[in-house]
Scaffold this active site. Sequence first.
Site, PDB file in Angstrom:
ATOM      1  N   GLY A  42      13.592  12.892 -22.575  1.00  0.00           N
ATOM      2  CA  GLY A  42      13.233  12.348 -21.257  1.00  0.00           C
ATOM      3  C   GLY A  42      12.293  13.029 -20.483  1.00  0.00           C
ATOM      4  O   GLY A  42      11.577  12.621 -19.927  1.00  0.00           O
ATOM      5  N   GLU A  97      14.205  18.169 -15.158  1.00  0.00           N
ATOM      6  CA  GLU A  97      14.893  17.079 -15.695  1.00  0.00           C
ATOM      7  C   GLU A  97      14.553  15.641 -15.147  1.00  0.00           C
ATOM      8  O   GLU A  97      14.016  15.546 -14.182  1.00  0.00           O
ATOM      9  CB  GLU A  97      16.631  17.162 -15.072  1.00  0.00           C
ATOM     10  N   ASP A 101      22.322  12.163 -13.294  1.00  0.00           N
ATOM     11  CA  ASP A 101      23.246  11.100 -13.191  1.00  0.00           C
ATOM     12  C   ASP A 101      24.739  11.479 -12.785  1.00  0.00           C
ATOM     13  O   ASP A 101      24.809  12.027 -11.683  1.00  0.00           O
ATOM     14  CB  ASP A 101      23.318  10.081 -14.531  1.00  0.00           C
ATOM     15  N   LYS A 129      20.353  10.421  -9.198  1.00  0.00           N
ATOM     16  CA  LYS A 129      21.231   9.282  -8.881  1.00  0.00           C
ATOM     17  C   LYS A 129      22.664   9.987  -8.362  1.00  0.00           C
ATOM     18  O   LYS A 129      23.579  10.025  -8.783  1.00  0.00           O
ATOM     19  CB  LYS A 129      21.643   8.944 -10.259  1.00  0.00           C
ATOM     20  N   PHE A 150      20.586   1.275 -13.958  1.00  0.00           N
ATOM     21  CA  PHE A 150      19.896   1.766 -15.121  1.00  0.00           C
ATOM     22  C   PHE A 150      18.533   1.778 -14.956  1.00  0.00           C
ATOM     23  O   PHE A 150      17.981   0.829 -14.501  1.00  0.00           O
ATOM     24  CB  PHE A 150      20.466   1.074 -16.490  1.00  0.00           C
ATOM     25  N   VAL A 151      17.855   2.860 -15.243  1.00  0.00           N
ATOM     26  CA  VAL A 151      16.361   2.796 -14.960  1.00  0.00           C
ATOM     27  C   VAL A 151      15.594   3.414 -16.597  1.00  0.00           C
ATOM     28  O   VAL A 151      16.142   3.987 -17.204  1.00  0.00           O
ATOM     29  CB  VAL A 151      15.862   3.789 -13.907  1.00  0.00           C
TER      30      VAL A 151
HETATM   31  P1  IMP Z   1      24.390  12.962 -16.834  1.00  0.00           P
HETATM   32  O1  IMP Z   1      25.036  13.946 -17.595  1.00  0.00           O
HETATM   33  O2  IMP Z   1      25.307  11.997 -16.581  1.00  0.00           O
HETATM   34  O3  IMP Z   1      23.752  13.490 -15.530  1.00  0.00           O
HETATM   35  O4  IMP Z   1      23.212  12.540 -17.997  1.00  0.00           O
HETATM   36  C1  IMP Z   1      21.773  12.619 -17.657  1.00  0.00           C
HETATM   37  C2  IMP Z   1      21.201  12.184 -18.766  1.00  0.00           C
HETATM   38  O5  IMP Z   1      21.478  10.745 -19.125  1.00  0.00           O
HETATM   39  C3  IMP Z   1      19.731  11.949 -18.406  1.00  0.00           C
HETATM   40  O6  IMP Z   1      18.995  12.912 -18.903  1.00  0.00           O
HETATM   41  C4  IMP Z   1      19.194  10.920 -19.191  1.00  0.00           C
HETATM   42  O7  IMP Z   1      18.879  11.129 -20.453  1.00  0.00           O
HETATM   43  C5  IMP Z   1      20.358   9.810 -19.247  1.00  0.00           C
HETATM   44  N1  IMP Z   1      20.612   8.862 -18.186  1.00  0.00           N
HETATM   45  C6  IMP Z   1      21.158   8.873 -17.197  1.00  0.00           C
HETATM   46  N2  IMP Z   1      20.926   7.858 -16.552  1.00  0.00           N
HETATM   47  C7  IMP Z   1      20.125   7.043 -16.758  1.00  0.00           C
HETATM   48  C8  IMP Z   1      19.181   5.924 -16.716  1.00  0.00           C
HETATM   49  O8  IMP Z   1      19.370   5.228 -15.766  1.00  0.00           O
HETATM   50  N3  IMP Z   1      18.171   5.726 -17.616  1.00  0.00           N
HETATM   51  C9  IMP Z   1      17.932   6.412 -18.759  1.00  0.00           C
HETATM   52  N4  IMP Z   1      18.631   7.732 -19.083  1.00  0.00           N
HETATM   53  C10 IMP Z   1      19.666   7.851 -18.286  1.00  0.00           C
HETATM   54 MG    MG Z   2      17.676  13.564 -20.381  1.00  0.00          MG
END
Ligand code: IMP
Ligand code: MG
Length: 193
Positions: A42, A97, A101, A129, A150-151
């Site tokens: 990503g 990044e 999230d 987020k 979700f994006v």
């Molecule tokens: P975290 O550990 O929950 O912060 O996850 C982060 C990872 O989840 C990001 O690097 C994305 O790959 C994926 N992710 C989190 N939210 C989204 C979203 O809204 N769309 C697409 N991928 C997401």
């Molecule tokens: Mg990612």
Amino acid sequence: MTEVASVLFGREDIRRRVQELGRTITGDYVGREPVLVTVLRGGAVFLADLMRHVDLKVEPHFMAVSRYGAAEESLGRVRILLDLDVDLEGRDVLMVEDIVDTGLTLSYLMGVLRARRPASLEVVALLNKSVRRIAPLAPRYAGFDCPDRFVVGYGLDFRERYRNLPDILQVDDLTTLEAEPDAIVVPPLAPRP
Ligand code: IMP
Ligand code: MG
């Protein structure tokens, strides 16, 4: 009929914000040679645009990880599928990044990288987020605060689709998308004259 997804951040807003982030980072790191660490896949789109607005000697490097199940269940433990081939000791490390999230993945990775004794370790996230944050983590640089939706687009995927969209879209109807992953109608990638 309502659309499955709608534009949240358009390509022009993204371009402007990425340029601003690049200038800020250039100012903050002047005289240094930061290592930009991006987590595949990503973050690659953001990195490609951002690094061209950083007027310093920079080295892009890549990691790939996979989660053990849902982040919440695994407390963010991730398996490193591709590790860095650069020694971080004494280096200024900036993690690039696409989105933070819950922050669980990133805080785990930061722990791994911190153990390699970099001179500094910071995060630039295009999207923050913040309402979903579980790990105590605030990116040093953030492009946009992202609503709890979700994006997709600009590197972000839904089941490996839509990473190539130039805009960031918010999914308005996740139920339909779950049933029909190709339901988002992709607009033309560039305006035609
Ligand atoms: P975290 O550990 O929950 O912060 O996850 C982060 C990872 O989840 C990001 O690097 C994305 O790959 C994926 N992710 C989190 N939210 C989204 C979203 O809204 N769309 C697409 N991928 C997401
Ligand atoms: Mg990612």
